[in-house]
Write a protein that holds these residues in place. Structure first.
Motif, mmCIF file in Angstrom:
data_model
loop_
_atom_site.group_PDB
_atom_site.id
_atom_site.type_symbol
_atom_site.label_atom_id
_atom_site.label_comp_id
_atom_site.label_asym_id
_atom_site.label_seq_id
_atom_site.Cartn_x
_atom_site.Cartn_y
_atom_site.Cartn_z
ATOM 1 N N ALA A 107 0.831 -1.207 0.000
ATOM 2 C CA ALA A 107 0.000 0.000 0.000
ATOM 3 C C ALA A 107 0.861 1.250 0.000
ATOM 4 N N THR A 111 0.849 4.245 -2.892
ATOM 5 C CA THR A 111 0.545 5.637 -2.576
ATOM 6 C C THR A 111 1.732 6.554 -2.870
ATOM 7 N N ARG A 114 1.952 7.039 -6.587
ATOM 8 C CA ARG A 114 0.730 7.531 -7.230
ATOM 9 C C ARG A 114 0.136 6.486 -8.179
ATOM 10 N N SER A 155 -2.650 5.051 2.838
ATOM 11 C CA SER A 155 -3.749 4.990 1.872
ATOM 12 C C SER A 155 -4.173 6.396 1.475
ATOM 13 N N ARG A 156 -4.486 6.562 0.203
ATOM 14 C CA ARG A 156 -5.039 7.839 -0.251
ATOM 15 C C ARG A 156 -6.489 7.996 0.184
ATOM 16 N N TYR A 157 -7.149 6.858 0.398
ATOM 17 C CA TYR A 157 -8.503 6.882 0.961
ATOM 18 C C TYR A 157 -8.655 5.644 1.825
ATOM 19 N N GLU A 183 -4.756 12.328 -7.352
ATOM 20 C CA GLU A 183 -4.994 11.853 -5.988
ATOM 21 C C GLU A 183 -4.831 10.349 -5.821
ATOM 22 N N THR A 184 -4.572 9.638 -6.880
ATOM 23 C CA THR A 184 -4.627 8.184 -6.825
ATOM 24 C C THR A 184 -3.531 7.575 -5.961
ATOM 25 N N GLY A 185 -3.733 6.338 -5.597
ATOM 26 C CA GLY A 185 -2.811 5.598 -4.741
ATOM 27 C C GLY A 185 -3.558 4.400 -4.183
ATOM 28 N N ALA A 186 -3.110 3.900 -3.048
ATOM 29 C CA ALA A 186 -3.813 2.783 -2.421
ATOM 30 C C ALA A 186 -5.122 3.265 -1.805
#
Length: 372
Positions: A107, A111, A114, A155-157, A183-186
């Motif tokens: 993860a 993140t 990206r 985590s991004r979210y 904004e992407t990532g885990a």
């Protein structure tokens, strides 16, 4: 009256994921190529059963692949997303406890770089009726913390579905982040094992095909003009191409820009291959693991144009690569957190759109042939 479909939380999750698509430049992709999983305590009777049922009823909905190591599953999903220019990825599900925490390193990788990946770790019982579970974290000062909270920092979210009613908002938020190039990532959604098996009446609209547009933010005209003037005034410019050039599918635009201006191009580790190795303007790798030519040009450069790079320590050789007095930076990145680095002129925009705009703005300009 709203039409509904009765499914468990796990079944609803699989049905939803199989209906998600990404789209850029008019081309659609299934957002999830499939799901990696290792089943055990916490997910075998929920997400595991739902994946099996989906495979029997509709093998193409969300194909399941058995993993052998949790961290390796995440790394595989991240590598896949990178090769697919962040337009497609995998979901990854694990058991509760160590099965889940084995994903934390993957993860963090996703993140930091990206790259999108959806993590679906099992979690302890929401109703606490069976506590303490096998290897459940028991804290004397808190009753609502589990080992899955370690994912918050990487985590991004992050979300946890305590009740079936929370699932739609959690899934929609997850898709928003996964398909946002800035904004992407885990993305981690934790599923308490009792909630996975709870049935609920879902609006059928939740399972309809949903297409998530991946934007190409255009650069501001005024910033393009400022950047073009900076490039014209530079005697020894160099361009650093990062992974964002790949993800934007901007390799053609980069080649056209470098050929038109004669500006040499060094590549970060993620940017390897943004220009073919024998291209006249290609210097190869730059920074700590860079070529002699690339680092010699970088050392004396009076202007650095960073495109799709986050300027990691390997790219900047721990901030020693660019040594010219008064060296300036022009940074093109879809993520503002990266475009502002090195105190440069920040162009927060798509790499392909910006390279094309700069090439037009610099029409007729070319570096001195004696430079490189």
């Amino acid at each position: 009256m709203t039409q509904t479909r009765r499914l468990t939380v796990a079944q609803a999750t699989i049905a939803f994921l199989g209906a998600q698509y990404s789209e850029r430049d008019g081309v659609e992709h299934k957002l999830f190529a499939g799901a990696f999983g290792i089943f055990g305590h916490g997910n075998v009777a929920g997400l595991g059963q739902a994946l099996l049922q989906a495979e029997l009823e509709d093998p193409d909905l969300l194909p399941y692949v058995l993993g052998r190591n949790e961290q390796a599953m995440v790394h595989s999903a991240v590598a896949y997303a990178r090769q697919k220019d962040r337009l497609q990825t995998w979901a990854v599900t694990t058991s509760v406890g160590p099965g889940a925490t084995n994903m934390v390193t993957g993860a963090a990788l996703a993140t930091i770089n990206r790259l999108p990946v959806l993590l679906l770790p099992a979690d302890t019982f929401a109703d606490r009726s069976a506590s303490p579970l096998l290897q459940e974290l028991e804290l004397p000062q808190s009753g609502d913390v589990t080992v899955n909270d370690t994912f918050r920092a990487v985590s991004r979210y992050f979300d946890r579905v305590w009740r079936p009613e929370q699932l739609p908002s959690a899934l929609l938020a997850a898709m928003r982040v996964l398909t946002d190039p800035a904004e992407t990532g885990a993305v981690t959604i934790c599923f308490p094992q009792d909630v996975q098996a709870q049935a609920h009446d879902w609006p059928v609209e939740l399972f309809e095909k949903r297409v998530w547009h991946v934007a190409r933010p255009a650069p501001e005209r005024s910033l393009v003009d400022v950047a073009a003037e900076a490039i014209r005034s530079a005697r020894r410019p160099v361009l650093v191409a990062g992974g964002g050039v790949h993800y934007s599918q901007a390799t053609g635009a980069l080649a056209a820009f470098s050929e038109a201006t004669g500006i040499p191009v060094g590549q970060s580790q993620a940017g390897k291959g943004t220009l073919v190795y024998d291209h006249p303007q290609c210097l190869g790798a730059i920074g700590s693991t860079g070529t002699t030519a690339a680092n010699a040009i970088a050392r004396d450069a009076d202007l650095v144009i960073g495109v799709g790079t986050r300027y990691s320590d390997f790219t900047t050789a721990s901030r020693t690569a660019f040594q010219a007095e008064g060296v300036r930076f022009v940074n093109v990145n879809v993520a503002a957190i990266d475009s502002v680095k090195q105190s440069g002129l920040a162009i927060t925009a798509d790499a392909r759109e910006t390279l094309d705009a700069l090439r037009v703005a610099l029409d007729g300009h070319r570096v001195d042939d004696a430079y490189v």
